[in-house]
Scaffold this active site. Sequence first.
Site, PDB file in Angstrom:
ATOM      1  N   ASP A 258     -16.671 -53.583  85.023  1.00 35.02           N
ATOM      2  CA  ASP A 258     -16.152 -52.269  85.355  1.00 35.02           C
ATOM      3  C   ASP A 258     -17.093 -51.265  84.686  1.00 35.02           C
ATOM      4  O   ASP A 258     -17.817 -51.612  83.752  1.00 35.02           O
ATOM      5  CB  ASP A 258     -14.733 -52.126  84.809  1.00 35.02           C
ATOM      6  CG  ASP A 258     -14.173 -50.737  85.029  1.00 35.02           C
ATOM      7  OD1 ASP A 258     -14.217 -50.246  86.161  1.00 35.02           O
ATOM      8  OD2 ASP A 258     -13.702 -50.131  84.043  1.00 35.02           O
TER       9      ASP A 258
ATOM     10  N   ASP B 164     -11.583 -52.770  80.773  1.00 34.68           N
ATOM     11  CA  ASP B 164     -10.800 -52.254  79.649  1.00 34.68           C
ATOM     12  C   ASP B 164      -9.458 -51.649  80.045  1.00 34.68           C
ATOM     13  O   ASP B 164      -8.599 -51.451  79.198  1.00 34.68           O
ATOM     14  CB  ASP B 164     -11.596 -51.175  78.898  1.00 34.68           C
ATOM     15  CG  ASP B 164     -11.524 -49.835  79.609  1.00 34.68           C
ATOM     16  OD1 ASP B 164     -11.683 -49.813  80.847  1.00 34.68           O
ATOM     17  OD2 ASP B 164     -11.296 -48.816  78.932  1.00 34.68           O
TER      18      ASP B 164
ATOM     19  N   ASP C  63      -7.818 -52.805  85.694  1.00 29.80           N
ATOM     20  CA  ASP C  63      -8.686 -53.981  85.714  1.00 29.80           C
ATOM     21  C   ASP C  63      -7.891 -55.286  85.627  1.00 29.80           C
ATOM     22  O   ASP C  63      -8.466 -56.363  85.783  1.00 29.80           O
ATOM     23  CB  ASP C  63      -9.673 -53.943  84.538  1.00 29.80           C
ATOM     24  CG  ASP C  63     -10.602 -52.744  84.597  1.00 29.80           C
ATOM     25  OD1 ASP C  63     -10.980 -52.362  85.712  1.00 29.80           O
ATOM     26  OD2 ASP C  63     -10.930 -52.191  83.538  1.00 29.80           O
TER      27      ASP C  63
END
Length: 301
Positions: A20, A218, A222
């Site tokens: 990400d 994080d 996600d």
Amino acid sequence: MIKGGEVIDSFSKVDTFVFDKTGTLTLGKPSVAAIKSYTEDLSDSLKVVASVERESDHPLGQAILDYAKMSSYLPVTQTNVVKGQGIKAILDDKKVLVGNKSLMNANNIKLTKKIKDDTHQLQISGHSLVMVAIDGQLSLLIGIKDQIRPGVKETLSHLKEMGIKELIMLTGDNQETAESTAEELGITKVYGNLMPENKADYIRKLQNEGHQTAFVGDGVNDSPSLTLSDIGIAMGGGTEVAIETSDVVLMKSNFEKLAEAYRLTKKTLRNMQENILIALTTILLLVKSKILCKISMSFIP
């Protein structure tokens, strides 16, 4: 923190890392770096968008609030969060849209050639964009930048040296902004404008192609990808949900520990295999010795 022996085995076999962007490759503390105004009164437009962003907990919204530093705000009578696009709000009898280009297109907001040119220039220079439309007219184009997390480029380089085939970035940012960050970091592939479910679908695609995947993220968005990937890796400063659903946690969000963790799992597995080989060899030698001893004894009268 590695959660168990099975994780060590799976992690050591990873050949593809997927990341990400915000809060993982970057610090997750974006700040306003550029503003393009298409109205006569910039301060009035800023007060409107700041009043709307007070209703949101999005990092880009917080960056706008930090920049505006308003002493007072307008009353917001209605808000509607449009997933993956932004916010629709009503305040002070104004209809306000705050979000990305998809939100503007969905509400038939006209983008002039000047606006399109400004948008392109900000995107290719690595800005995340927030567009603000008031009563059907685009008023502001806000460029927001996030700093690259220290040690990221070096860590990605180390992973390549250790045999990782693919380094891939998945992000909700627009494609041009994402490509600017990826080029700076030496990332193999990058896909922008993605929703959380799109990221999870891409993880499935990689697995169906035979890749052993590790996803590093994080945030709560996600979680599907962290759970679905062969190894989910969470930044220690991320959300509790991300940490709980992950297999590996990088304590204190120290990205440089990622390469070290991968190296340790490969070394640990190699040591385990060597120990097993030594144990089997020892057993075979003992069995062979016992057989030879019996044969020797059979020749003794």
